[in-house]
Motif scaffolding. Structure first.
Motif, PDB file in Angstrom:
ATOM      1  N   TYR A  23       6.976   4.425   3.489  1.00 25.17           N
ATOM      2  CA  TYR A  23       6.161   3.788   4.536  1.00 25.17           C
ATOM      3  C   TYR A  23       6.759   4.237   5.850  1.00 25.17           C
ATOM      4  CZ  TYR A  23       4.188   0.757   0.955  1.00 25.17           C
ATOM      5  OH  TYR A  23       3.541   0.276  -0.142  1.00 25.17           O
ATOM      6  N   SER A  48      11.902  -9.299  -5.800  1.00 24.90           N
ATOM      7  CA  SER A  48      10.906  -9.112  -4.755  1.00 24.90           C
ATOM      8  C   SER A  48      11.297  -7.959  -3.822  1.00 24.90           C
ATOM      9  CB  SER A  48      10.780 -10.408  -3.965  1.00 24.90           C
ATOM     10  OG  SER A  48       9.646 -10.360  -3.160  1.00 24.90           O
ATOM     11  N   GLY A  49      10.329  -7.149  -3.477  1.00 23.66           N
ATOM     12  CA  GLY A  49      10.567  -6.072  -2.513  1.00 23.66           C
ATOM     13  C   GLY A  49      11.103  -4.798  -3.120  1.00 23.66           C
ATOM     14  N   CYS A  50      11.206  -4.736  -4.470  1.00 28.73           N
ATOM     15  CA  CYS A  50      11.795  -3.548  -5.071  1.00 28.73           C
ATOM     16  C   CYS A  50      10.763  -2.452  -5.319  1.00 28.73           C
ATOM     17  CB  CYS A  50      12.497  -3.902  -6.368  1.00 28.73           C
ATOM     18  SG  CYS A  50      11.351  -4.418  -7.647  1.00 28.73           S
ATOM     19  N   GLY A  51       9.526  -2.664  -4.896  1.00 27.60           N
ATOM     20  CA  GLY A  51       8.562  -1.575  -4.945  1.00 27.60           C
ATOM     21  C   GLY A  51       7.646  -1.574  -6.147  1.00 27.60           C
ATOM     22  N   LYS A  52       7.561  -2.684  -6.880  1.00 26.67           N
ATOM     23  CA  LYS A  52       6.683  -2.723  -8.047  1.00 26.67           C
ATOM     24  C   LYS A  52       5.225  -2.501  -7.645  1.00 26.67           C
ATOM     25  CE  LYS A  52       7.810  -6.966  -8.853  1.00 26.67           C
ATOM     26  NZ  LYS A  52       8.748  -7.248  -7.748  1.00 26.67           N
ATOM     27  N   SER A  53       4.795  -3.280  -6.646  1.00 25.99           N
ATOM     28  CA  SER A  53       3.397  -3.134  -6.225  1.00 25.99           C
ATOM     29  C   SER A  53       3.149  -1.748  -5.685  1.00 25.99           C
ATOM     30  CB  SER A  53       3.070  -4.161  -5.137  1.00 25.99           C
ATOM     31  OG  SER A  53       3.335  -5.449  -5.589  1.00 25.99           O
ATOM     32  N   THR A  54       4.139  -1.226  -4.978  1.00 24.36           N
ATOM     33  CA  THR A  54       3.965   0.100  -4.387  1.00 24.36           C
ATOM     34  C   THR A  54       3.748   1.148  -5.470  1.00 24.36           C
ATOM     35  OG1 THR A  54       5.367  -0.606  -2.574  1.00 24.36           O
ATOM     36  CG2 THR A  54       5.026   1.744  -2.815  1.00 24.36           C
ATOM     37  N   HIS A 214       6.275 -11.647 -12.027  1.00 23.91           N
ATOM     38  CA  HIS A 214       7.565 -12.248 -11.717  1.00 23.91           C
ATOM     39  C   HIS A 214       7.976 -13.228 -12.804  1.00 23.91           C
ATOM     40  CE1 HIS A 214       8.953 -10.915  -7.824  1.00 23.91           C
ATOM     41  NE2 HIS A 214       7.696 -10.813  -7.458  1.00 23.91           N
TER      42      HIS A 214
HETATM   43  N1  LIG Z   1       1.982  -1.677   3.970  1.00 21.59           N
HETATM   44  C1  LIG Z   1       3.317  -1.576   4.073  1.00 21.59           C
HETATM   45  N2  LIG Z   1       3.870  -1.061   5.208  1.00 21.59           N
HETATM   46  C2  LIG Z   1       5.206  -0.938   5.323  1.00 21.59           C
HETATM   47  N3  LIG Z   1       6.080  -1.319   4.384  1.00 21.59           N
HETATM   48  C3  LIG Z   1       5.600  -1.832   3.221  1.00 21.59           C
HETATM   49  C4  LIG Z   1       4.197  -1.993   3.022  1.00 21.59           C
HETATM   50  N4  LIG Z   1       3.995  -2.543   1.807  1.00 21.59           N
HETATM   51  C5  LIG Z   1       5.237  -2.711   1.270  1.00 21.59           C
HETATM   52  N5  LIG Z   1       6.198  -2.292   2.122  1.00 21.59           N
HETATM   53  C6  LIG Z   1       7.644  -2.292   1.876  1.00 21.59           C
HETATM   54  O1  LIG Z   1       7.916  -1.586   0.705  1.00 21.59           O
HETATM   55  C7  LIG Z   1       8.885  -2.268  -0.072  1.00 21.59           C
HETATM   56  C8  LIG Z   1       8.341  -2.521  -1.440  1.00 21.59           C
HETATM   57  O2  LIG Z   1       7.237  -3.408  -1.326  1.00 21.59           O
HETATM   58  P1  LIG Z   1       6.384  -3.895  -2.576  1.00 21.59           P
HETATM   59  O3  LIG Z   1       5.261  -4.712  -2.053  1.00 21.59           O
HETATM   60  O4  LIG Z   1       6.044  -2.731  -3.391  1.00 21.59           O
HETATM   61  O5  LIG Z   1       7.419  -4.811  -3.346  1.00 21.59           O
HETATM   62  P2  LIG Z   1       7.217  -5.698  -4.635  1.00 21.59           P
HETATM   63  O6  LIG Z   1       8.214  -5.259  -5.598  1.00 21.59           O
HETATM   64  O7  LIG Z   1       5.797  -5.676  -5.041  1.00 21.59           O
HETATM   65  O8  LIG Z   1       7.585  -7.136  -4.111  1.00 21.59           O
HETATM   66  P3  LIG Z   1       6.939  -8.535  -4.522  1.00 21.59           P
HETATM   67  O9  LIG Z   1       7.484  -8.841  -5.857  1.00 21.59           O
HETATM   68  O10 LIG Z   1       7.421  -9.481  -3.496  1.00 21.59           O
HETATM   69  O11 LIG Z   1       5.470  -8.353  -4.518  1.00 21.59           O
HETATM   70  C9  LIG Z   1       9.260  -3.519   0.684  1.00 21.59           C
HETATM   71  O12 LIG Z   1      10.453  -3.291   1.373  1.00 21.59           O
HETATM   72  C10 LIG Z   1       8.127  -3.697   1.667  1.00 21.59           C
HETATM   73  O13 LIG Z   1       8.622  -4.253   2.852  1.00 21.59           O
END
Ligand SMILES: Nc1ncnc2c1ncn2[C@@H]1O[C@H](COP(=O)(O)OP(=O)(O)OP(=O)(O)O)[C@@H](O)[C@H]1O
Ligand SMILES: [Mg+2]
Lengths: 266, 430, 320
Positions: A23, A48-54, A214
């Motif tokens: 990002y 949380s925040g480890c990038g799973k959704s990404t 989660h």
């Molecule tokens: N649209 C975005 N713009 C900038 N940074 C982003 C964006 N979406 C996610 N991030 C960053 O990328 C990293 C991974 O985010 P992600 O949403 O993939 O985490 P996650 O594992 O799904 O967390 P959660 O369990 O809380 O959903 C985080 O540090 C987040 O701040």
């Protein structure tokens, strides 16, 4: 994308190869490689925040919609890299459907919610056939009995759990092969959650499902494979361990996985 | 979808495109998408082009060639020299030589010729002796691109005319009062009128507006019926056409409150008229104040609402009273946004015309306004009356007045942005 | 212990109140009450404005309709407005108002909506941050300048295109187009607000099903924002109906019942401006007639504004 590799001996539905996702200048995901097996449920777990959704969103190029997002590596689907320059994300998303954390039915009737996807994708058929497609999709999402008498009511009039099943039905209507689910039950009560889990088991026969969750119990009881993600020292997400759910939960190889699963972590 | 994932017992319902059809289908949809994207973008271009055209049109009209013609040849009376080069005494001599006794007496009564400066004398010679007259005006674009044609036309129709460049917006235009001759007219009276009306309007509307906004956001309980009414009422007032405020001003401030707004009550006679006249700066300012109040209140409310509650609680926690909290914590925090709203509202007052037609801005007035009870005119009214005139040269000075008006508004808005940035930078960030 | 602490505190200049000096009972704050009263009065002032407007319009309109020369029936059912000979049929003014507003909306709605869609669905933050202030400038230009522009630029343009004989020097089309340009930014900005208020999750759902940007914008975002958009259009219409300077300068002086946009015709506001700009004696029937027209104008715009706010409220209900 003209020719697909329709080789049924290949048991992988979709595969990430050295995926890194940024990002802006921030590297959110670092070199993730994993192959998702066809007609199985794969769960992504991790703090949380480890990038799973990404990672999940990179499978159907939803990340393209974030202006700052950039990817490196490949996602291979039917022998084709989805990030190749000649691939149109619009088609990718039709083949690889998505269900979001918060149910997001369109403010249209239940019927129109389902019909939307096929219609935009150039579906051709009679009114009766559309009725049948709607019914079949709703049945597929185990929602038909709940809504068969009120197809013309707004999708927003349903309960939270029903809305989420409507979103699943909507995803089924475009006849995808893979369905991505990002914490689909996080806003639902236990009964609705259970319903969705049962539904996933049914869907597995015809679809490949990847789910972010989660909820450890959910991962352990509802999935066939589990991938565990964790942030490295630069806060970039990495794949720590990937295997059958049985193995990850009962016999983790990595110490960090064990700590996370037993709740001594994050 | 491939064969393997279709359950053979299920009849397919309709067809989704597959194989090459998919590519076609998507290519078509993407093409349509691109076309519409172009159309949407064109709408923005259209808006910006309209803005540009409007500005260019005004500028085009306020600069350009003019043709002037004199009844008497300048060289004849000066003996071949330029008027501007002559001394004051020589100019007086020329006037005494060329004008009738009656005209001289009139001029001397206005101000003795000997006491006038050279510039003024040159002007008098031009109007009284040479009788210089404007015979044609040309907009900038035409002047630049068709100079030859213009020269030809002018020499054909007005053989003795002289062609010269003129910037209609100039210092003279700003500092001379109104005149019935377009060539000599200026906007001094109108600028002063605008300043008077705007300042008084701001003086009335700003405190009332801010106080009302404070009341509605900080004090009023919105479940109580009268507060509901006040709020709805303000929202509705914001949508009332400005001309209706003009009618209110005409009926109330000009007529009913005439003794006050004309100044008679305060022992001030208004603008020389023998009868009472409520068509004064004060009436205009009250009308305009009512007009912009809803804008100030609504933007003020938004600004106050945006102040985080934690700040208020912090203040109450230290034992501050409500007003102390509002005055010391909420207002400073909301100030930059309130200011933006105020400037927006005030610049609306500067440009507003319709209500002042009703309240009775004078269309022809040469004396400077000297107080709230003066008769007045303002820039927009001046533009309106000049644009209405059929003669080309009045349209041109209307354009020049528009340039002045737009500069005034630009100045106001630039100040607003600067002030806002200044206060933002001074404010402690939350 | 406590005494010691007190002594120490006092020795460094801090006085700690003894029990007797602390009084927690409610005291009237005179200052606070006065301030609150002042603030309240400022709030109530707006009510007086409305009461003033309504009273003035009704009272003068009452005088107008009370005149033996006119009747409400004549006002609404006859088709000529010639105050000099006592003809007061309001329709020519109403149709001209309708015509100029219609032309204005034909320009403002498509362009304003398209601009809003581009800004909310396509534009990058940078484009948006440049374009929006420019559109605000367009909206901030005084209306009298638009009047000048209509008369000095749009009318000659129309006459060039359609012929001098077809297009009158003063005509409704020119005024309507200028009005459209004036209202375009208003519609664009209100519509953009409505579109941006549609939750991102709906767009994601649509993209996730394989929709293109256009399909998402047209089939998901627009319908979801519909009531907000309609509210924006209605506000635009209300602005157009009440707009005065453009029509006063460019549409023509003299009521005229015509359906030809290239003809000159006077609108309600244009007529009020012209009559009141001349010399009219207070209390004459011409004077009271403009208040009757004002009342009509007030009722129309108020109705439109209330309708618009209803729609916005409904729109909010869906998403909050
Ligand atoms: N649209 C975005 N713009 C900038 N940074 C982003 C964006 N979406 C996610 N991030 C960053 O990328 C990293 C991974 O985010 P992600 O949403 O993939 O985490 P996650 O594992 O799904 O967390 P959660 O369990 O809380 O959903 C985080 O540090 C987040 O701040
Ligand atoms: Mg997530």
């Amino acid at each position: 994308m003209t020719t697909y590799d329709i080789d049924s001996s290949n048991a992988n539905a979709i595969e990430a190869r050295d995926m890194s996702i940024y990002y802006g200048a921030f590297r959110a995901v670092n070199k993730v490689s994993l192959a998702i097996e066809k007609n199985k449920i794969t769960a992504f777990i991790g703090p949380s925040g480890c990038g799973k959704s990404t990672v999940l969103r990179s499978f159907n190029r939803m990340n393209d919609l974030v202006p700052t997002a950039r990817t490196e590596g490949e996602i291979v689907f039917r022998g084709k890299n989805l990030y190749a320059p000649d691939v149109d994300p619009v088609e990718v998303r039709r083949r690889i459907g998505m269900v979001f954390q918060k149910a997001n039915p369109f403010p249209k009737s239940i019927y129109e919610n389902i019909a939307y996807g096929p219609r935009i994708n150039g579906w051709r058929g009679t009114k009766a056939e559309m009725d049948e497609l709607v019914e079949r999709s709703l049945r597929g999402a185990a929602l038909w009995d709940d809504v068969k008498d009120k197809l013309q009511q707004s999708g927003l009039s349903l309960s939270g759990g029903q809305q989420q099943r409507l979103c699943i039905a909507r995803a089924l209507a475009t006849q995808p092969e893979v369905i991505l689910m990002d914490e689909p039950c996080s806003a639902l009560d236990p009964i609705s959650t259970l319903k969705i889990e049962e539904l996933m088991f049914e869907l597995r026969q015809r679809y490949t499902i990847i789910i972010v969750t989660h909820n450890m119990q959910q991962a352990s009881r509802a999935s066939d494979y589990t991938a565990f993600f964790l942030m490295n020292s630069e806060r970039a997400g990495e794949l720590v361990e990937y295997g059958t759910t049985e193995q990850i939960f009962h016999n983790p190889k990595d110490e960090r996985t064990e700590q996370y699963i037993s709740g001594r972590f994050g | 979808m491939s064969a393997e994932s279709i359950n053979p017992e299920e009849r397919s319902v309709g067809v989704l495109p597959e194989g090459p059809a998919v590519k076609q289908n998507i290519a078509r949809r993407q093409l349509i998408g691109q076309i519409w994207r172009g159309i949407f973008f064109f709408a923005i271009v259209f808006g910006l082009v309209a803005l540009l055209t409007l500005i260019l049109d005004v500028v085009n009209d306020s600069f350009g060639l003019i043709a002037t013609q004199s009844e008497v040849d300048e060289q004849e009376i000066t003996g071949g020299r330029e008027l501007e080069d002559l001394s004051q005494a020589e100019l007086v001599a020329i006037l005494n030589e060329n004008l009738s006794r009656r005209v001289l007496t009139r001029l001397n009564r206005e101000q003795p010729l000997e006491e006038r400066d050279a510039a003024n004398l040159v002007e008098v010679i031009e109007t009284e002796v040479l009788k210089t007259e404007l015979v044609a005006v040309f907009p900038l674009w035409e002047s630049l691109t068709q100079r030859a044609a213009i020269e030809e036309r002018v020499t054909e129709r007005f053989p003795r005319a002289e062609l010269s460049w003129k910037a209609w917006v100039n210092w003279d235009f700003i500092t001379t009062p109104m005149s019935s001759v377009a060539f000599n007219a200026g906007v001094r009276t109108a600028i002063l009128g605008t300043l008077w009306v705007t300042m008084l309007t701001a003086l009335i509307a700003i405190p009332v507006g801010i106080f009302a906004a404070i009341y509605l956001e900080e004090y009023a309980d919105h479940r109580v019926w009268y507060n509901k009414i006040i709020q709805t009422n303000i929202n509705n007032l914001a949508g009332v056409p400005s001309i209706i405020y003009g009618m209110l001003g005409l009926a109330i401030f000009v007529r009913v409150l005439e003794p006050f707004t004309s100044g008679a009550f305060f022992g001030v006679s208004s603008g020389g008229g023998a009868t009472l006249n409520g068509r004064t700066i004060l009436s205009a300012a009250f009308t305009m104040a009512l007009l912009i109040l809803p804008v100030i209140i609504i933007t003020g409310q938004e600004a106050i609402r945006a102040v985080p509650n934690s700040l208020r609680q912090g203040s109450y926690g230290l034992g501050a009273t409500k007003w102390q909290t509002v005055w010391n914590i909420v207002l400073p925090q909301a100030f930059p946004s309130i200011l933006t709203g105020i400037i927006l509202a005030v610049s609306r007052a500067v440009g507003e015309t319709a209500p002042l037609i009703l309240v009775g801005a004078s269309t022809f007035i040469v004396t400077d306004p000297n107080g709230p009870f003066s008769k007045f005119t303002v820039l927009p009214i001046q533009i309106y009356t000049w644009t209405q005139q059929p003669e080309q040269e009045f349209k041109i000075i209307a354009a020049a007045a528009i340039v002045v008006l737009l500069i005034v508004m630009l100045f106001l808005n630039a100040t607003a942005v600067l002030l806002r940035n200044y206060f933002r930078s001074k404010r402690v960030s939350v | 212990m406590a005494d010691q602490a007190r002594a120490r505190a006092e020795s460094i200049g801090v006085s700690i109140p003894t029990e007797a000096t602390v009084d927690l009972s409610k005291r009237p704050h005179i200052g606070e009450t006065i301030i609150q009263a002042i603030l309240f009065i400022c709030g109530v002032l707006s009510i007086f404005t409305t009461v003033g407007i309504v009273w003035v319009l009704f009272q003068q309109a009452w005088l107008f309709f009370g005149d033996p020369e006119v009747s409400v029936l004549e006002f609404f059912t006859t088709f000529r407005w010639v105050p000099e000979i006592g003809l007061f049929g309001v329709w020519p003014l109403v149709t001209a108002t309708f015509m100029t507003s219609l032309i204005g909306m034909l320009v403002a709605i498509p362009f304003g909506l398209a601009a809003a869609i581009y800004l909310s669905e396509y534009a990058s933050d940078r484009v948006r941050s440049v374009v929006k202030p420019l559109l605000e400038i367009l909206a901030g230009v005084p209306t009298v300048v638009y009047g000048y522009f209509a008369l000095g630029f749009i009318t000659p343009l129309l006459r060039n295109i359609f012929g001098i004989n077809t297009v009158n020097i003063y005509n409704m089309a020119s005024a309507g187009i200028a009005m459209g340009i004036l209202i375009l930014p208003l519609i664009a900005s209100l519509s953009e607000d409505a579109l941006s208020a549609v939750p991102q999750s709906l767009r994601n759902a649509s993209f996730g099903l394989g929709a293109t940007r256009l399909e998402t914008a047209i089939r998901v975002v627009l319908p979801a924002a519909a009531s907000g958009l309609v509210a924006a259009f209605i506000i635009g219409i209300s602005r157009a109906v009440g707009e005065t300077m453009i029509v006063a300068l460019a549409a023509g002086a003299g009521p005229n019942l015509t359906a030809n946009p290239f003809d000159s015709a006077e609108t309600i506001t244009g007529h009020i401006a012209r009559i009141s700009g001349g010399d009219i004696s207070y209390g004459s029937i011409q004077y009271t007639s403009i208040f009757a027209l004002g009342l009509l104008l007030f009722v129309i715009t108020l109705g439109l504004n209330i309708l618009s706010r209803r729609l916005v409220a409904r729109f909010r209900e869906v998403y909050e």
